[in-house]
Write a protein that holds these residues in place. Structure first.
Motif, PDB file in Angstrom:
ATOM      1  N   ALA A 239      35.341  36.713  29.312  1.00  0.00           N
ATOM      2  CA  ALA A 239      36.735  37.099  29.143  1.00  0.00           C
ATOM      3  C   ALA A 239      36.888  38.618  29.252  1.00  0.00           C
ATOM      4  N   LEU A 240      35.920  39.373  28.740  1.00  0.00           N
ATOM      5  CA  LEU A 240      35.958  40.833  28.879  1.00  0.00           C
ATOM      6  C   LEU A 240      35.836  41.234  30.339  1.00  0.00           C
ATOM      7  N   VAL A 241      34.978  40.537  31.097  1.00  0.00           N
ATOM      8  CA  VAL A 241      34.849  40.790  32.526  1.00  0.00           C
ATOM      9  C   VAL A 241      36.167  40.511  33.235  1.00  0.00           C
ATOM     10  N   GLU A 242      36.765  39.371  32.941  1.00  0.00           N
ATOM     11  CA  GLU A 242      38.033  38.999  33.569  1.00  0.00           C
ATOM     12  C   GLU A 242      39.107  40.045  33.281  1.00  0.00           C
ATOM     13  N   HIS A 243      39.212  40.477  32.035  1.00  0.00           N
ATOM     14  CA  HIS A 243      40.225  41.469  31.667  1.00  0.00           C
ATOM     15  C   HIS A 243      39.983  42.786  32.391  1.00  0.00           C
ATOM     16  N   ALA A 244      38.711  43.194  32.503  1.00  0.00           N
ATOM     17  CA  ALA A 244      38.400  44.446  33.198  1.00  0.00           C
ATOM     18  C   ALA A 244      38.762  44.366  34.673  1.00  0.00           C
ATOM     19  N   ILE A 245      38.581  43.211  35.296  1.00  0.00           N
ATOM     20  CA  ILE A 245      38.944  43.046  36.703  1.00  0.00           C
ATOM     21  C   ILE A 245      40.464  43.096  36.875  1.00  0.00           C
ATOM     22  N   VAL A 246      41.183  42.388  36.005  1.00  0.00           N
ATOM     23  CA  VAL A 246      42.641  42.369  36.095  1.00  0.00           C
ATOM     24  C   VAL A 246      43.214  43.779  35.950  1.00  0.00           C
ATOM     25  N   GLU A 247      42.676  44.550  35.004  1.00  0.00           N
ATOM     26  CA  GLU A 247      43.220  45.877  34.733  1.00  0.00           C
ATOM     27  C   GLU A 247      42.609  46.970  35.599  1.00  0.00           C
ATOM     28  N   GLY A 248      41.342  46.809  35.991  1.00  0.00           N
ATOM     29  CA  GLY A 248      40.651  47.886  36.686  1.00  0.00           C
ATOM     30  C   GLY A 248      40.627  47.764  38.185  1.00  0.00           C
ATOM     31  N   PHE A 249      40.691  46.525  38.728  1.00  0.00           N
ATOM     32  CA  PHE A 249      40.578  46.388  40.187  1.00  0.00           C
ATOM     33  C   PHE A 249      41.781  46.990  40.901  1.00  0.00           C
ATOM     34  N   PRO A 250      43.036  46.683  40.567  1.00  0.00           N
ATOM     35  CA  PRO A 250      43.525  45.702  39.608  1.00  0.00           C
ATOM     36  C   PRO A 250      44.035  44.450  40.313  1.00  0.00           C
ATOM     37  N   LEU A 251      44.481  43.444  39.489  1.00  0.00           N
ATOM     38  CA  LEU A 251      45.130  42.245  40.010  1.00  0.00           C
ATOM     39  C   LEU A 251      46.534  42.185  39.406  1.00  0.00           C
ATOM     40  N   PRO A 252      47.519  42.848  40.028  1.00  0.00           N
ATOM     41  CA  PRO A 252      48.859  42.941  39.426  1.00  0.00           C
ATOM     42  C   PRO A 252      49.495  41.583  39.130  1.00  0.00           C
ATOM     43  N   ALA A 253      49.242  40.581  39.986  1.00  0.00           N
ATOM     44  CA  ALA A 253      49.868  39.268  39.764  1.00  0.00           C
ATOM     45  C   ALA A 253      49.343  38.592  38.508  1.00  0.00           C
ATOM     46  N   ARG A 254      48.236  39.092  37.963  1.00  0.00           N
ATOM     47  CA  ARG A 254      47.651  38.497  36.756  1.00  0.00           C
ATOM     48  C   ARG A 254      48.007  39.272  35.489  1.00  0.00           C
TER      49      ARG A 254
ATOM     50  N   ARG B  95      29.402  49.220  29.667  1.00  0.00           N
ATOM     51  CA  ARG B  95      30.066  49.762  28.477  1.00  0.00           C
ATOM     52  C   ARG B  95      29.674  51.221  28.302  1.00  0.00           C
ATOM     53  N   VAL B  96      30.606  52.027  27.833  1.00  0.00           N
ATOM     54  CA  VAL B  96      30.335  53.416  27.459  1.00  0.00           C
ATOM     55  C   VAL B  96      30.520  53.517  25.953  1.00  0.00           C
ATOM     56  N   ASP B  97      29.433  53.844  25.271  1.00  0.00           N
ATOM     57  CA  ASP B  97      29.439  53.894  23.800  1.00  0.00           C
ATOM     58  C   ASP B  97      29.983  52.598  23.199  1.00  0.00           C
ATOM     59  N   GLY B  98      29.625  51.488  23.813  1.00  0.00           N
ATOM     60  CA  GLY B  98      29.999  50.184  23.291  1.00  0.00           C
ATOM     61  C   GLY B  98      31.328  49.659  23.750  1.00  0.00           C
TER      62      GLY B  98
ATOM     63  N   GLY C  33      33.502  48.862  32.836  1.00  0.00           N
ATOM     64  CA  GLY C  33      33.559  48.389  34.215  1.00  0.00           C
ATOM     65  C   GLY C  33      32.765  47.110  34.390  1.00  0.00           C
ATOM     66  N   THR C  34      32.872  46.537  35.581  1.00  0.00           N
ATOM     67  CA  THR C  34      32.282  45.225  35.797  1.00  0.00           C
ATOM     68  C   THR C  34      32.147  44.939  37.281  1.00  0.00           C
ATOM     69  N   CYS C  35      31.432  43.880  37.603  1.00  0.00           N
ATOM     70  CA  CYS C  35      31.447  43.282  38.932  1.00  0.00           C
ATOM     71  C   CYS C  35      30.915  41.862  38.828  1.00  0.00           C
ATOM     72  N   LEU C  36      31.152  41.085  39.868  1.00  0.00           N
ATOM     73  CA  LEU C  36      30.628  39.732  39.975  1.00  0.00           C
ATOM     74  C   LEU C  36      29.662  39.683  41.148  1.00  0.00           C
ATOM     75  N   THR C  37      28.648  38.822  41.049  1.00  0.00           N
ATOM     76  CA  THR C  37      27.795  38.539  42.200  1.00  0.00           C
ATOM     77  C   THR C  37      27.732  37.037  42.411  1.00  0.00           C
ATOM     78  N   TYR C  38      27.571  36.658  43.674  1.00  0.00           N
ATOM     79  CA  TYR C  38      27.469  35.238  44.005  1.00  0.00           C
ATOM     80  C   TYR C  38      26.334  35.052  45.009  1.00  0.00           C
ATOM     81  N   ASP C  39      25.335  34.291  44.606  1.00  0.00           N
ATOM     82  CA  ASP C  39      24.176  34.042  45.455  1.00  0.00           C
ATOM     83  C   ASP C  39      24.252  32.629  46.015  1.00  0.00           C
TER      84      ASP C  39
ATOM     85  N   THR D 287      36.424  49.464  37.629  1.00  0.00           N
ATOM     86  CA  THR D 287      36.252  50.386  36.509  1.00  0.00           C
ATOM     87  C   THR D 287      37.606  50.592  35.853  1.00  0.00           C
ATOM     88  N   LEU D 288      37.657  50.520  34.539  1.00  0.00           N
ATOM     89  CA  LEU D 288      38.917  50.741  33.841  1.00  0.00           C
ATOM     90  C   LEU D 288      39.406  52.167  34.090  1.00  0.00           C
ATOM     91  N   PRO D 289      40.723  52.348  34.239  1.00  0.00           N
ATOM     92  CA  PRO D 289      41.254  53.663  34.629  1.00  0.00           C
ATOM     93  C   PRO D 289      40.786  54.817  33.751  1.00  0.00           C
TER      94      PRO D 289
END
Length: 266
Positions: free
Chosen positions: A141-156, A181-184, A188-194, A206-208
């Motif tokens: 959920a933290l990854v998802e939130h970081a993508i929505v806010e940092g990528f960002p995904l405005p529709a979400r 995480r910076v100091d906890g 930022g985040t990313c996904l990988t798919y193999d 990366t969060l703004p």
């Protein structure tokens, strides 16, 4: 073109990445040689995703197939990824977006990456920068939130847990998530798919308020070092991310042309 080209590996990985989401969300999909389509239908703002995965001799034949598909699915919003650059979808009311490089990194060690998890790096401006793999729903959920806010995904926005990326995706073979995480605090985040032939990198974010601190570089280094470094890594680069990807060893294979329609006009 070689049937096992790096470009085609990147195309196939992107198609598999979207099909994995379709399975979890319960979206419809259509796959045929050279074309993969996913009918994203969770919210009205979702754009159906259509990927051209092989070269074509006649653009008009592909455009006719797309017209039939869009009609059958009553599609209002869509994004078509065309790494071969021959389609003209303006007659469908679509807008041609700036071309982006499809990039591949050959297998091999990742300079500056650590072998242990969580990986520990020093953040620019001080502080402790750590990157770890996410293995549970709360972390995802933290990854998802970081993508929505940092990528960002405005529709979400506003973010709703599990709406864009349900935690069941972690159960999809090959799907992995990485959180910096910076100091906890989440930074930022990313996904990988193999898919067994290549490892795709997606939604590097990366969060703004954390930008300029080396977060994306650390997240990518860690993901590349731990997500099947014995296989080629693939991605489509934004203008902002391309310089970093080149520094990490990614090489352009082609420039993909995306077409997007965000209304029923046309």
């Amino acid at each position: 073109m070689n049937s096992d080209s790096r470009l085609e590996r990147a195309n196939d990985n992107a198609a598999a990445f979207w099909l994995a989401q379709a399975r979890v969300h319960g979206w419809r999909s259509r796959v045929r040689p050279g074309l993969t389509a996913v009918r994203c239908a969770r919210t009205p703002d979702d754009a159906h995703r259509i990927l051209v995965t092989r070269p074509y001799a006649e653009p008009g034949t592909v455009e006719k197939e797309l017209a039939d598909l869009l009609s059958a699915w009553s599609t209002m919003h869509f994004t078509v990824e065309d790494p071969y650059g021959g389609l003209d979808l303006s007659r469908f009311g679509a807008t041609r977006m700036p071309e982006m490089p499809v990039m591949v990194r050959e297998p091999g060690p990742v300079e500056g990456a650590t072998t242990a998890l969580p990986a520990v790096y020093g953040a620019h401006g001080g502080g402790s920068l750590t990157v770890d793999e996410v293995l549970d729903g709360d972390g995802f959920a933290l990854v998802e939130h970081a993508i929505v806010e940092g990528f960002p995904l405005p529709a979400r926005r506003p973010w709703v847990r599990g709406e864009a990326l349900p935690e069941q995706l972690l159960g999809e073979p090959g799907w992995r998530a990485w959180l910096g995480r910076v100091d906890g605090a989440v930074a930022g985040t990313c996904l990988t798919y193999d898919d067994g032939r290549a490892t795709g990198v997606y939604w590097v974010a990366t969060l703004p308020d954390r930008r300029g601190r080396g977060v994306a570089k650390a997240v990518l280094r860690t993901a590349l070092a731990h997500a099947h470094p014995d296989r080629p890594a693939t991605l489509v680069a934004t203008t902002l991310g391309e310089p970093l990807y080149r520094k990490l060893g990614f090489v352009e294979q082609a420039r993909t042309r995306w077409w997007s329609r965000t209304s029923a006009e046309g």
